[in-house]
Design a protein around this motif. Structure first.
Motif, PDB file in Angstrom:
ATOM      1  N   GLN A  96       0.822  -1.210   0.000  1.00  9.89           N
ATOM      2  CA  GLN A  96       0.000   0.000   0.000  1.00  9.89           C
ATOM      3  C   GLN A  96       0.854   1.257   0.000  1.00  9.89           C
ATOM      4  OE1 GLN A  96      -0.695  -2.745   1.682  1.00  9.89           O
ATOM      5  NE2 GLN A  96      -2.886  -2.958   2.132  1.00  9.89           N
ATOM      6  N   ILE A  97       1.950   1.221   0.756  1.00 11.91           N
ATOM      7  CA  ILE A  97       2.865   2.373   0.776  1.00 11.91           C
ATOM      8  C   ILE A  97       3.386   2.637  -0.634  1.00 11.91           C
ATOM      9  CG2 ILE A  97       5.096   3.211   1.597  1.00 11.91           C
ATOM     10  CD1 ILE A  97       4.578   1.559   4.180  1.00 11.91           C
ATOM     11  N   LEU A  98       3.835   1.584  -1.307  1.00 13.68           N
ATOM     12  CA  LEU A  98       4.391   1.743  -2.640  1.00 13.68           C
ATOM     13  C   LEU A  98       3.332   2.209  -3.645  1.00 13.68           C
ATOM     14  CD1 LEU A  98       6.753  -1.374  -2.855  1.00 13.68           C
ATOM     15  CD2 LEU A  98       7.270   0.951  -2.093  1.00 13.68           C
ATOM     16  N   SER A  99       2.118   1.679  -3.516  1.00 17.02           N
ATOM     17  CA  SER A  99       1.038   2.089  -4.412  1.00 17.02           C
ATOM     18  C   SER A  99       0.720   3.573  -4.248  1.00 17.02           C
ATOM     19  CB  SER A  99      -0.213   1.244  -4.136  1.00 17.02           C
ATOM     20  OG  SER A  99      -1.297   1.685  -4.917  1.00 17.02           O
ATOM     21  N   CYS A 100       0.716   4.033  -3.002  1.00 14.92           N
ATOM     22  CA  CYS A 100       0.418   5.446  -2.744  1.00 14.92           C
ATOM     23  C   CYS A 100       1.537   6.357  -3.244  1.00 14.92           C
ATOM     24  CB  CYS A 100       0.191   5.675  -1.250  1.00 14.92           C
ATOM     25  SG  CYS A 100      -1.313   4.902  -0.612  1.00 14.92           S
ATOM     26  N   ILE A 101       2.771   5.900  -3.147  1.00 18.66           N
ATOM     27  CA  ILE A 101       3.883   6.691  -3.685  1.00 18.66           C
ATOM     28  C   ILE A 101       3.748   6.806  -5.194  1.00 18.66           C
ATOM     29  CG2 ILE A 101       6.384   6.786  -4.033  1.00 18.66           C
ATOM     30  CD1 ILE A 101       6.687   5.405  -1.294  1.00 18.66           C
ATOM     31  N   ARG A 102       3.398   5.706  -5.841  1.00 25.08           N
ATOM     32  CA  ARG A 102       3.209   5.733  -7.298  1.00 25.08           C
ATOM     33  C   ARG A 102       2.154   6.762  -7.702  1.00 25.08           C
ATOM     34  NH1 ARG A 102       4.517  -0.011  -7.310  1.00 25.08           N
ATOM     35  NH2 ARG A 102       6.225  -0.331  -8.823  1.00 25.08           N
ATOM     36  N   SER A 103       1.084   6.851  -6.933  1.00 24.16           N
ATOM     37  CA  SER A 103      -0.001   7.786  -7.260  1.00 24.16           C
ATOM     38  C   SER A 103       0.225   9.163  -6.647  1.00 24.16           C
ATOM     39  CB  SER A 103      -1.339   7.215  -6.792  1.00 24.16           C
ATOM     40  OG  SER A 103      -1.360   7.058  -5.380  1.00 24.16           O
ATOM     41  N   ARG A 104       1.388   9.354  -5.998  1.00 24.84           N
ATOM     42  CA  ARG A 104       1.759  10.619  -5.360  1.00 24.84           C
ATOM     43  C   ARG A 104       0.749  11.051  -4.309  1.00 24.84           C
ATOM     44  NH1 ARG A 104       6.612   9.393  -6.887  1.00 24.84           N
ATOM     45  NH2 ARG A 104       7.197  10.008  -9.007  1.00 24.84           N
ATOM     46  N   ASP A 105       0.213  10.067  -3.607  1.00 25.74           N
ATOM     47  CA  ASP A 105      -0.735  10.325  -2.512  1.00 25.74           C
ATOM     48  C   ASP A 105       0.035  10.208  -1.195  1.00 25.74           C
ATOM     49  OD1 ASP A 105      -2.752  10.440  -0.656  1.00 25.74           O
ATOM     50  OD2 ASP A 105      -3.915   8.762  -1.472  1.00 25.74           O
ATOM     51  N   ILE A 106       0.687  11.284  -0.795  1.00 27.30           N
ATOM     52  CA  ILE A 106       1.577  11.222   0.365  1.00 27.30           C
ATOM     53  C   ILE A 106       0.811  11.033   1.665  1.00 27.30           C
ATOM     54  CG2 ILE A 106       1.641  13.736   0.605  1.00 27.30           C
ATOM     55  CD1 ILE A 106       4.411  11.136   1.463  1.00 27.30           C
ATOM     56  N   ASP A 107      -0.361  11.608   1.795  1.00 31.53           N
ATOM     57  CA  ASP A 107      -1.119  11.457   3.039  1.00 31.53           C
ATOM     58  C   ASP A 107      -1.447   9.988   3.298  1.00 31.53           C
ATOM     59  OD1 ASP A 107      -1.067  14.172   3.599  1.00 31.53           O
ATOM     60  OD2 ASP A 107      -2.974  14.558   2.574  1.00 31.53           O
ATOM     61  N   SER A 108      -1.868   9.277   2.257  1.00 31.76           N
ATOM     62  CA  SER A 108      -2.183   7.859   2.421  1.00 31.76           C
ATOM     63  C   SER A 108      -0.910   7.045   2.643  1.00 31.76           C
ATOM     64  CB  SER A 108      -2.936   7.337   1.193  1.00 31.76           C
ATOM     65  OG  SER A 108      -4.199   7.961   1.082  1.00 31.76           O
ATOM     66  N   ALA A 109       0.168   7.418   1.969  1.00 33.79           N
ATOM     67  CA  ALA A 109       1.440   6.715   2.159  1.00 33.79           C
ATOM     68  C   ALA A 109       1.893   6.820   3.615  1.00 33.79           C
ATOM     69  CB  ALA A 109       2.505   7.280   1.222  1.00 33.79           C
ATOM     70  N   LEU A 110       1.781   8.012   4.195  1.00 31.62           N
ATOM     71  CA  LEU A 110       2.158   8.202   5.604  1.00 31.62           C
ATOM     72  C   LEU A 110       1.227   7.429   6.528  1.00 31.62           C
ATOM     73  CD1 LEU A 110       2.978  12.025   5.572  1.00 31.62           C
ATOM     74  CD2 LEU A 110       4.600  10.122   5.669  1.00 31.62           C
ATOM     75  N   HIS A 111      -0.035   7.376   6.162  1.00 29.09           N
ATOM     76  CA  HIS A 111      -1.008   6.607   6.951  1.00 29.09           C
ATOM     77  C   HIS A 111      -0.619   5.137   6.993  1.00 29.09           C
ATOM     78  CE1 HIS A 111      -4.793   5.069   8.466  1.00 29.09           C
ATOM     79  NE2 HIS A 111      -4.927   4.321   7.380  1.00 29.09           N
ATOM     80  N   TYR A 112      -0.276   4.567   5.839  1.00 25.74           N
ATOM     81  CA  TYR A 112       0.089   3.151   5.797  1.00 25.74           C
ATOM     82  C   TYR A 112       1.456   2.903   6.434  1.00 25.74           C
ATOM     83  CZ  TYR A 112      -3.922   2.108   2.858  1.00 25.74           C
ATOM     84  OH  TYR A 112      -5.207   1.931   2.383  1.00 25.74           O
TER      85      TYR A 112
END
Length: 208
Positions: free
Chosen positions: A181-197
């Motif tokens: 999930q962290i990697l998927s969020c980085i790919r989509s440039r969704d930093i808030d979700s990346a930090l959440h995961y």
């Protein structure tokens, strides 16, 4: 001098590994003479190795008595995990837009190694450590990478002392479900979700 340093390194690593394996328990006293007998070395490299472990907070020198194995608690582990979130999360926030597809592929491969090593606790630990070290390395800050490595080394001792029986008999820490999930969020440039995961990943690993 080179041979002396080599002997010191042997004693240092074997003693540290002994703490991880539970050969030396928290608050146990290690003295120079027993290591002289164990390794067959002179006192000089043994004393130097023990003092290095003292400098790193692994042992505590008690003059004329010996070297006490420093006890680490679940509270210590919780504090380090919180530090890790701010360290890793802060640098991820700084660099996530610059992380390349090649770097993400390398991280994905490290995640696969984590899952593949689920049968071996400490091999899994090594692969998980490499995943997080690779992630923070994307920020290009060597000092941050060194601090994360130091934190992981301390956590390894804390978990070995505090959770060894639970890890082997009850708890299964092998589920790295948040890496993808962290990697998927980085790919989509969704930093808030990346930090959440990322925070969930660390909490999941720390909830023993």
């Amino acid at each position: 001098m080179k041979q002396k340093n080599s002997l010191k390194s042997i004693v240092y690593q074997e003693t540290l590994d002994g703490i991880i394996r539970g050969e030396y328990k928290a608050n146990q006293i290690i003295n120079e003479q027993e290591l002289v007998e164990k390794f067959g070395f002179s006192k000089a490299p043994i004393r130097e190795a023990l003092l290095s472990l003292c400098n790193e907070g692994v042992l505590h020198n008690i003059p004329r008595y010996g070297y006490e194995v420093v006890r680490l608690t679940s509270e210590d582990a919780a504090h380090i995990l919180r530090f890790r979130f701010h360290l890793e999360g802060g640098f991820l926030k700084d660099c996530y837009q610059r992380i390349t597809e090649s770097q993400l592929e390398e991280l994905a491969q490290l995640d696969e190694l984590c899952n593949a090593s689920s049968h071996d606790l400490w091999l899994h630990w090594e692969h998980n450590t490499n995943f997080h070290l690779k992630l923070i390395s994307c920020a290009g800050n060597e000092y941050a990478s060194r601090e994360l490595q130091r934190s992981m080394d301390i956590l390894k001792r804390a978990y070995a002392q505090t959770y060894w029986n639970r890890w082997n008999n009850i708890y299964n820490p092998m589920d790295m479900r948040y890496h993808k999930q962290i990697l998927s969020c980085i790919r989509s440039r969704d930093i808030d979700s990346a930090l959440h995961y990322l925070e969930l990943d660390l909490k999941d690993f720390g909830c023993m």
